[in-house]
Write a protein that holds these residues in place. Sequence first.
Motif, PDB file in Angstrom:
ATOM      1  N   CYS A 174       0.804  -1.226   0.000  1.00  0.00           N
ATOM      2  CA  CYS A 174       0.000   0.000   0.000  1.00  0.00           C
ATOM      3  C   CYS A 174       0.837   1.276   0.000  1.00  0.00           C
ATOM      4  CB  CYS A 174      -0.989   0.009   1.168  1.00  0.00           C
ATOM      5  SG  CYS A 174      -0.284  -0.425   2.774  1.00  0.00           S
ATOM      6  N   ARG A 175       2.108   1.176   0.338  1.00  0.00           N
ATOM      7  CA  ARG A 175       2.871   2.426   0.479  1.00  0.00           C
ATOM      8  C   ARG A 175       3.123   3.154  -0.849  1.00  0.00           C
ATOM      9  NH1 ARG A 175       8.011   2.844   4.159  1.00  0.00           N
ATOM     10  NH2 ARG A 175       6.846   1.406   5.441  1.00  0.00           N
ATOM     11  N   ASN A 228      -4.673   5.367   4.246  1.00  0.00           N
ATOM     12  CA  ASN A 228      -4.457   4.780   2.921  1.00  0.00           C
ATOM     13  C   ASN A 228      -3.822   3.396   2.997  1.00  0.00           C
ATOM     14  OD1 ASN A 228      -5.077   7.049   0.814  1.00  0.00           O
ATOM     15  ND2 ASN A 228      -4.048   8.050   2.523  1.00  0.00           N
ATOM     16  N   LEU A 229      -4.177   2.661   4.027  1.00  0.00           N
ATOM     17  CA  LEU A 229      -3.601   1.323   4.211  1.00  0.00           C
ATOM     18  C   LEU A 229      -4.340   0.295   3.367  1.00  0.00           C
ATOM     19  CD1 LEU A 229      -3.277   1.319   8.127  1.00  0.00           C
ATOM     20  CD2 LEU A 229      -1.458   1.745   6.446  1.00  0.00           C
ATOM     21  N   CYS A 230      -3.629  -0.754   2.968  1.00  0.00           N
ATOM     22  CA  CYS A 230      -4.322  -1.857   2.305  1.00  0.00           C
ATOM     23  C   CYS A 230      -5.129  -2.611   3.366  1.00  0.00           C
ATOM     24  CB  CYS A 230      -3.328  -2.783   1.607  1.00  0.00           C
ATOM     25  SG  CYS A 230      -2.130  -3.525   2.729  1.00  0.00           S
ATOM     26  N   ASP A 262      14.010   4.496   7.518  1.00  0.00           N
ATOM     27  CA  ASP A 262      13.290   3.977   6.345  1.00  0.00           C
ATOM     28  C   ASP A 262      12.821   2.546   6.537  1.00  0.00           C
ATOM     29  OD1 ASP A 262      13.557   6.313   5.024  1.00  0.00           O
ATOM     30  OD2 ASP A 262      14.911   5.579   3.450  1.00  0.00           O
ATOM     31  N   TYR A 263      13.392   1.843   7.541  1.00  0.00           N
ATOM     32  CA  TYR A 263      13.072   0.411   7.620  1.00  0.00           C
ATOM     33  C   TYR A 263      11.686   0.096   8.172  1.00  0.00           C
ATOM     34  CZ  TYR A 263      15.414   0.904  12.316  1.00  0.00           C
ATOM     35  OH  TYR A 263      15.831   1.288  13.577  1.00  0.00           O
ATOM     36  N   TYR A 264      10.992   1.077   8.712  1.00  0.00           N
ATOM     37  CA  TYR A 264       9.714   0.742   9.353  1.00  0.00           C
ATOM     38  C   TYR A 264       8.609   0.388   8.363  1.00  0.00           C
ATOM     39  CZ  TYR A 264      11.496   2.286  13.870  1.00  0.00           C
ATOM     40  OH  TYR A 264      12.215   2.404  15.024  1.00  0.00           O
ATOM     41  N   GLN A 265       7.822  -0.603   8.752  1.00  0.00           N
ATOM     42  CA  GLN A 265       6.594  -0.966   8.048  1.00  0.00           C
ATOM     43  C   GLN A 265       5.529  -1.226   9.108  1.00  0.00           C
ATOM     44  OE1 GLN A 265       6.880  -4.314   5.364  1.00  0.00           O
ATOM     45  NE2 GLN A 265       8.798  -3.580   4.506  1.00  0.00           N
ATOM     46  N   ARG A 266       4.319  -1.015   8.751  1.00  0.00           N
ATOM     47  CA  ARG A 266       3.190  -1.271   9.668  1.00  0.00           C
ATOM     48  C   ARG A 266       3.369  -0.533  11.009  1.00  0.00           C
ATOM     49  NH1 ARG A 266       0.967  -7.419   8.524  1.00  0.00           N
ATOM     50  NH2 ARG A 266      -0.125  -6.807   6.644  1.00  0.00           N
TER      51      ARG A 266
END
Length: 420
Positions: A174-175, A228-230, A262-266
């Motif tokens: 989604c990003r 705007n998340l999946c 930059d490494y972050y997700q969720r």
Amino acid sequence: MADIMKAPRGTRDILPGESERWELLNNVAQEIFGRYGYSRIVTPTFELTDVFQRAIGQESEIVQKQMYTFQDKGGRSLTLRPEGTASVVRAYVEHNLGASGPLPVKLYYGGQMFRYERPQAGRYREFWQLGVEVLGSDDPTLDAEVISMLNEFYETLGLKGLVTLINSMGCPECRPAYIKLLSDFLDSAEGLCPECEGRRKTNPLRIFDCKQPGCHETLKDAPKISDNLCESCERHFGSVKELLADAGVQTEHDEMLVRGFDYYQRTTFEVQSGNLGAQNAIGGGGRYDGLVEQYGGPPTPAIGFAVGCERILLALGDNIKGEVAGLDVFIVVIDHTMRKDAFRIARTLRAAGISCDMDFTGRSVKSQMKQANKRAAKSVLFLGPDEFEQGKIKLRNMESGDETEVSTDSLAGAVKGMLV
Ligand code: HAM
């Protein structure tokens, strides 16, 4: 005072008196993290520069301005670690830790980090972090466990007035669409600082880290990642919030929280203290599900956090008193020719698990007693030549003032008996 006599700007010595407070912090962390199943990992204080550049991101403040990077005599570019996550992930991949035991692998660490920042209260160029990294699960229950453990750590220390901010950074699904949306917004936005003008094209998400009031104001109207998340990220974030609420951990959704890596997700989160002024973040972390792969490892979702020790101690103020451990015994020599006997007795007592110390400078009995008091000695042994010749030593209980004569053959037992 000549500069050579001062610790370098942005660094500080932790002296006895304060070091006990540090130890307490470490002990609390070790006890709690251990109870949650974490094992300690120790990584080098410096790594190949690429280890950090790859993980943290070229556009980040840390990589652009804050790294202590140098070339060693072999021509390698090395960097003093600005944070712990990249090193732990490098070690995880290097030693294939995921293959040697059941997942997830739970690791904790502590140590100095180095960032070339402008020093101010709570912000140093060398500072201490305690952190955890869990590798091998994307289950929202793990996110909730990690955040609630962080909460338990602060609570145990007695920190009050904390706010835990939480957000979701989306995933590679989604990003990209969100970044497009954000870029479109930024194309017509005004009031960005010159640096963010540059980031607008290269890494627009990093603009959320900017502290300039103009940029902050502009971004208030920007589209937010959490809107705007999946579906999968939305569900994940919903579960994390629900699990935390169930566990009684209060959080606030901060849709502007992106954090500087930059490494972050969720899931991302940050804990702020109400009584620290500008440097109010006392800990933060998040998921970094793609990072192990970036280092050539197998797909391995992961999450972690780090806390800043200086800031925690500042926030606690006098509410944390590290116990200065008192000595069990101080040996006072009446006659200084007996120092060698005192040395022998000290060795016997220590071997029996009794903490003890003696004078090494030839002080008078009076100032040896002062020394004993300063060291919070629970008892004092007086070594006098006459008694000693008869195999006896006077033992004083410093709390009650009671004195007894004890045999040199059974000193350890006598001291232990008095200490109970
Ligand atoms: P961070 O937010 O950059 O995250 O640092 C964590 C904590 O270290 C901050 O909340 C703050 O308390 C402290 N800290 C940071 N910079 C300084 C400084 N210059 N002086 C004093 N204290 C400071 C990380 O480092 C990530 N590696 C956390 C993480 C672990 N994410 C996933 N796993």
